[in-house]
Design a protein around this motif. Structure first.
Motif, PDB file in Angstrom:
ATOM      1  N   ASP A 102     -15.915   2.605  -6.808  1.00  0.00           N
ATOM      2  CA  ASP A 102     -14.986   2.896  -5.721  1.00  0.00           C
ATOM      3  C   ASP A 102     -15.442   2.296  -4.394  1.00  0.00           C
ATOM      4  N   THR A 103     -16.637   1.758  -4.363  1.00  0.00           N
ATOM      5  CA  THR A 103     -17.170   1.164  -3.139  1.00  0.00           C
ATOM      6  C   THR A 103     -16.294   0.008  -2.681  1.00  0.00           C
ATOM      7  N   ALA A 104     -15.820   0.090  -1.448  1.00  0.00           N
ATOM      8  CA  ALA A 104     -14.924  -0.924  -0.903  1.00  0.00           C
ATOM      9  C   ALA A 104     -14.593  -0.564   0.535  1.00  0.00           C
ATOM     10  N   VAL A 105     -13.935  -1.484   1.209  1.00  0.00           N
ATOM     11  CA  VAL A 105     -13.311  -1.170   2.480  1.00  0.00           C
ATOM     12  C   VAL A 105     -11.911  -0.667   2.185  1.00  0.00           C
ATOM     13  N   TYR A 106     -11.577   0.490   2.712  1.00  0.00           N
ATOM     14  CA  TYR A 106     -10.280   1.099   2.465  1.00  0.00           C
ATOM     15  C   TYR A 106      -9.371   0.905   3.672  1.00  0.00           C
ATOM     16  N   TYR A 107      -8.147   0.479   3.401  1.00  0.00           N
ATOM     17  CA  TYR A 107      -7.169   0.199   4.438  1.00  0.00           C
ATOM     18  C   TYR A 107      -5.931   1.068   4.251  1.00  0.00           C
ATOM     19  N   CYS A 108      -5.402   1.577   5.334  1.00  0.00           N
ATOM     20  CA  CYS A 108      -4.098   2.213   5.273  1.00  0.00           C
ATOM     21  C   CYS A 108      -3.048   1.217   5.733  1.00  0.00           C
ATOM     22  N   ALA A 109      -1.816   1.431   5.290  1.00  0.00           N
ATOM     23  CA  ALA A 109      -0.756   0.475   5.566  1.00  0.00           C
ATOM     24  C   ALA A 109       0.587   1.179   5.668  1.00  0.00           C
ATOM     25  N   VAL A 110       1.522   0.511   6.330  1.00  0.00           N
ATOM     26  CA  VAL A 110       2.875   1.009   6.509  1.00  0.00           C
ATOM     27  C   VAL A 110       3.862  -0.042   6.025  1.00  0.00           C
ATOM     28  N   ARG A 111       4.833   0.402   5.257  1.00  0.00           N
ATOM     29  CA  ARG A 111       5.933  -0.462   4.833  1.00  0.00           C
ATOM     30  C   ARG A 111       7.198   0.009   5.528  1.00  0.00           C
ATOM     31  N   THR A 112       7.850  -0.866   6.256  1.00  0.00           N
ATOM     32  CA  THR A 112       9.006  -0.486   7.047  1.00  0.00           C
ATOM     33  C   THR A 112      10.321  -0.533   6.272  1.00  0.00           C
ATOM     34  N   ARG A 113      10.319  -1.070   5.075  1.00  0.00           N
ATOM     35  CA  ARG A 113      11.508  -1.095   4.243  1.00  0.00           C
ATOM     36  C   ARG A 113      11.687   0.237   3.532  1.00  0.00           C
ATOM     37  N   TYR A 114      12.899   0.519   3.116  1.00  0.00           N
ATOM     38  CA  TYR A 114      13.199   1.783   2.486  1.00  0.00           C
ATOM     39  C   TYR A 114      12.503   1.937   1.141  1.00  0.00           C
ATOM     40  N   ARG A 115      12.520   0.877   0.343  1.00  0.00           N
ATOM     41  CA  ARG A 115      11.944   0.935  -0.988  1.00  0.00           C
ATOM     42  C   ARG A 115      10.426   0.847  -0.914  1.00  0.00           C
ATOM     43  N   GLY A 116       9.756   1.630  -1.730  1.00  0.00           N
ATOM     44  CA  GLY A 116       8.310   1.612  -1.766  1.00  0.00           C
ATOM     45  C   GLY A 116       7.771   0.413  -2.522  1.00  0.00           C
ATOM     46  N   SER A 117       6.453   0.209  -2.425  1.00  0.00           N
ATOM     47  CA  SER A 117       5.835  -0.936  -3.064  1.00  0.00           C
ATOM     48  C   SER A 117       4.347  -0.679  -3.293  1.00  0.00           C
ATOM     49  N   THR A 118       3.805  -1.328  -4.336  1.00  0.00           N
ATOM     50  CA  THR A 118       2.375  -1.301  -4.606  1.00  0.00           C
ATOM     51  C   THR A 118       1.723  -2.643  -4.295  1.00  0.00           C
ATOM     52  N   THR A 119       2.455  -3.537  -3.673  1.00  0.00           N
ATOM     53  CA  THR A 119       1.983  -4.875  -3.360  1.00  0.00           C
ATOM     54  C   THR A 119       1.576  -4.957  -1.892  1.00  0.00           C
ATOM     55  N   ALA A 120       0.383  -5.458  -1.639  1.00  0.00           N
ATOM     56  CA  ALA A 120      -0.120  -5.519  -0.272  1.00  0.00           C
ATOM     57  C   ALA A 120       0.780  -6.337   0.634  1.00  0.00           C
ATOM     58  N   GLY A 121       1.333  -7.434   0.108  1.00  0.00           N
ATOM     59  CA  GLY A 121       2.180  -8.287   0.912  1.00  0.00           C
ATOM     60  C   GLY A 121       3.477  -7.642   1.354  1.00  0.00           C
TER      61      GLY A 121
END
Length: 124
Positions: free
Chosen positions: A90-109
């Motif tokens: 689990d060692t890593a840098v963890y980032y939080c993110a926001v998606r402004t579109r209505y539909r959710g996503s598991t893709t970073a882009g």
């Protein structure tokens, strides 16, 4: 332009727990999907968890199911990631993110705003 701020990372022993928080000063994201990603050295950014605007729907990577839990408090404009039974992988840098579109996503882009990241290191 919009800065998310993660906190709660650190060094823990295998089997321990951490709780990450992600605040968004100056901007309200209560109507948007939120996500957590992580990136280890030499690897691509990896999806960890996501939560919809209401908190009623969540998604998890297979590697963290049963150990991690994502939640949100829209009144505080904050998203959390509770991490239990931590493993060295689990060692890593963890980032939080926001998606402004209505539909959710598991893709970073697909996410529009990101924090600076917080380091999580799990020792064996």
């Amino acid at each position: 332009q919009v800065q998310l701020v993660e906190s709660g990372g650190g060094l823990v022993q295998a089997g321990g727990s951490l709780r990450l928080s992600c605040a968004a000063p100056g901007r309200t994201f209560s109507t948007y999907n939120r996500g957590w990603f992580r990136q280890a050295p030499g690897k691509e950014r990896e999806f960890v968890a996501a939560i919809d605007w209401s908190g009623g729907s969540t998604q998890y990577a297979d590697s963290v199911k049963g150990r991690f839990a994502i939640s949100r408090d829209n009144a505080k404009n904050t998203v959390y990631l509770q991490m239990n039974s931590l493993k060295p992988e689990d060692t890593a840098v963890y980032y939080c993110a926001v998606r402004t579109r209505y539909r959710g996503s598991t893709t970073a882009g697909a996410y529009d705003y990101w924090g600076q990241g917080t380091q999580v290191t799990v020792s064996s």
